[in-house]
Design a protein around this motif. Structure first.
Motif, PDB file in Angstrom:
ATOM      1  N   UNK A  94       0.852  -1.210  -0.121  1.00 28.64           N
ATOM      2  CA  UNK A  94      -0.028  -0.047  -0.070  1.00 28.64           C
ATOM      3  C   UNK A  94       0.894   1.099  -0.049  1.00 28.64           C
ATOM      4  N   UNK A  95       0.418   2.518   0.223  1.00 30.05           N
ATOM      5  CA  UNK A  95       0.765   3.824   0.338  1.00 30.05           C
ATOM      6  C   UNK A  95       1.671   3.918   1.643  1.00 30.05           C
ATOM      7  N   UNK A  96       2.499   4.585   1.603  1.00 34.15           N
ATOM      8  CA  UNK A  96       3.268   4.834   2.992  1.00 34.15           C
ATOM      9  C   UNK A  96       2.532   5.964   4.006  1.00 34.15           C
ATOM     10  N   UNK A  97       2.742   5.602   5.213  1.00 33.85           N
ATOM     11  CA  UNK A  97       2.095   6.487   6.412  1.00 33.85           C
ATOM     12  C   UNK A  97       2.472   7.774   6.054  1.00 33.85           C
ATOM     13  N   UNK A  98       3.555   8.454   5.594  1.00 34.11           N
ATOM     14  CA  UNK A  98       3.857   9.721   5.571  1.00 34.11           C
ATOM     15  C   UNK A  98       2.887  10.163   4.496  1.00 34.11           C
ATOM     16  N   UNK A  99       2.883   9.596   3.467  1.00 33.02           N
ATOM     17  CA  UNK A  99       1.924   9.961   2.230  1.00 33.02           C
ATOM     18  C   UNK A  99       0.572   9.896   2.552  1.00 33.02           C
ATOM     19  N   UNK A 100       0.012   8.914   3.298  1.00 32.12           N
ATOM     20  CA  UNK A 100      -1.429   8.960   3.659  1.00 32.12           C
ATOM     21  C   UNK A 100      -1.893  10.089   4.570  1.00 32.12           C
ATOM     22  N   UNK A 101      -0.824  10.371   5.531  1.00 29.22           N
ATOM     23  CA  UNK A 101      -0.976  11.624   6.335  1.00 29.22           C
ATOM     24  C   UNK A 101      -1.213  13.145   5.575  1.00 29.22           C
ATOM     25  N   UNK A 102      -0.002  12.936   4.598  1.00 26.85           N
ATOM     26  CA  UNK A 102      -0.243  14.217   3.747  1.00 26.85           C
ATOM     27  C   UNK A 102      -1.657  14.568   2.996  1.00 26.85           C
ATOM     28  N   UNK A 103      -2.023  13.285   2.510  1.00 24.69           N
ATOM     29  CA  UNK A 103      -3.366  13.315   1.738  1.00 24.69           C
ATOM     30  C   UNK A 103      -4.203  13.584   2.768  1.00 24.69           C
ATOM     31  N   UNK A 136      -3.571   4.393  -4.087  1.00 22.79           N
ATOM     32  CA  UNK A 136      -3.698   5.815  -4.260  1.00 22.79           C
ATOM     33  C   UNK A 136      -4.627   6.204  -4.912  1.00 22.79           C
ATOM     34  N   UNK A 137      -4.927   5.575  -6.072  1.00 24.36           N
ATOM     35  CA  UNK A 137      -6.157   5.764  -6.937  1.00 24.36           C
ATOM     36  C   UNK A 137      -7.332   5.574  -6.392  1.00 24.36           C
ATOM     37  N   UNK A 138      -7.531   4.585  -5.590  1.00 25.81           N
ATOM     38  CA  UNK A 138      -8.978   4.532  -4.876  1.00 25.81           C
ATOM     39  C   UNK A 138      -9.185   5.640  -3.792  1.00 25.81           C
ATOM     40  N   UNK A 139      -8.114   5.969  -3.073  1.00 25.88           N
ATOM     41  CA  UNK A 139      -8.038   7.252  -2.316  1.00 25.88           C
ATOM     42  C   UNK A 139      -8.623   8.622  -3.041  1.00 25.88           C
ATOM     43  N   UNK A 140      -8.009   8.709  -4.237  1.00 28.41           N
ATOM     44  CA  UNK A 140      -8.250   9.820  -4.911  1.00 28.41           C
ATOM     45  C   UNK A 140      -9.595   9.830  -5.703  1.00 28.41           C
TER      46      UNK A 140
END
Length: 197
Positions: A94-103, A136-140
């Motif tokens: 999956x995506x990283x914790x820092x990236x998910x946090x920023x998103x 990330x696409x799902x989040x998007x």
């Protein structure tokens, strides 16, 4: 005498790396993307946005409708960008914790991701980080981010020949060409969504 054709408008791209490591290959991809824009893609500028100072998401930090200053500054950078490029390494499929946090910080109301064109690139082992793309696409989808579909870019950084030098800079010419095609696709998509082509 009037110019026959107007120059392409400048597209401001916010570049976000999901890895905080100084020698990150994904950060190396973003450096290469910036260099490609400077050398061979007119009308496109990439600005690296550092997500390492962001605190972990905690809505208790939102006071009186305001975010912490570092979060406000990050959100403003996203708001001002015409499009986004994510360098998304894969952690545990999956995506990283820092990236998910920023998103997540930038999605707090008002959501500053909304209607932004975006692209994803990644480097890593195995499948080159490709599984992070789909999360990330799902989040998007929820955030109303509009990802380009093709070309996809995920690079196996450890398969010979060497793709990066000892400082994490991309040195593989075929990968640079593929990265250029991603940038050109993002540029065209951004202009199309802006009604400028």
């Amino acid at each position: 005498m009037e110019a026959i054709s107007a120059a392409k408008p400048i597209i401001k791209v916010a570049a976000i790396c999901g890895s905080l490591r100084k020698g990150s290959y994904n950060r190396g991809l973003l450096r290469a993307a910036s260099q490609i824009c400077q050398e061979s893609i007119s009308g496109m500028q990439i600005e690296y946005i550092d997500i390492s100072p962001l605190p972990m998401l905690d809505t208790d930090l939102e006071v009186g409708g305001k975010f912490p200053p570092v979060v406000e500054a990050f959100r403003q950078k996203i708001l001002e960008a015409d499009s986004i490029i994510f360098a998304s390494p894969e952690y545990n499929y999956s995506v990283t914790a820092p990236l998910k946090n920023a998103v997540d910080w930038a999605s707090r109301p008002p959501n500053v991701w909304a209607d932004k064109p975006a692209a994803i690139i990644s480097a890593g082992g195995g499948f080159g980080g490709s599984r992070s793309h789909y999360h990330l696409r799902q989040i998007g989808v929820f955030l109303d981010l509009h990802f380009i579909n093709k070309p996809e870019f995920y690079l196996n950084a450890f398969q010979p020949p060497a793709k990066f030098d000892s400082d994490g800079n991309l040195i593989d010419e075929s990968a640079k060409e593929k990265l250029k095609q991603v940038l050109l696709s993002l540029q065209a998509f951004t202009l199309r969504l802006q009604g400028k082509n």
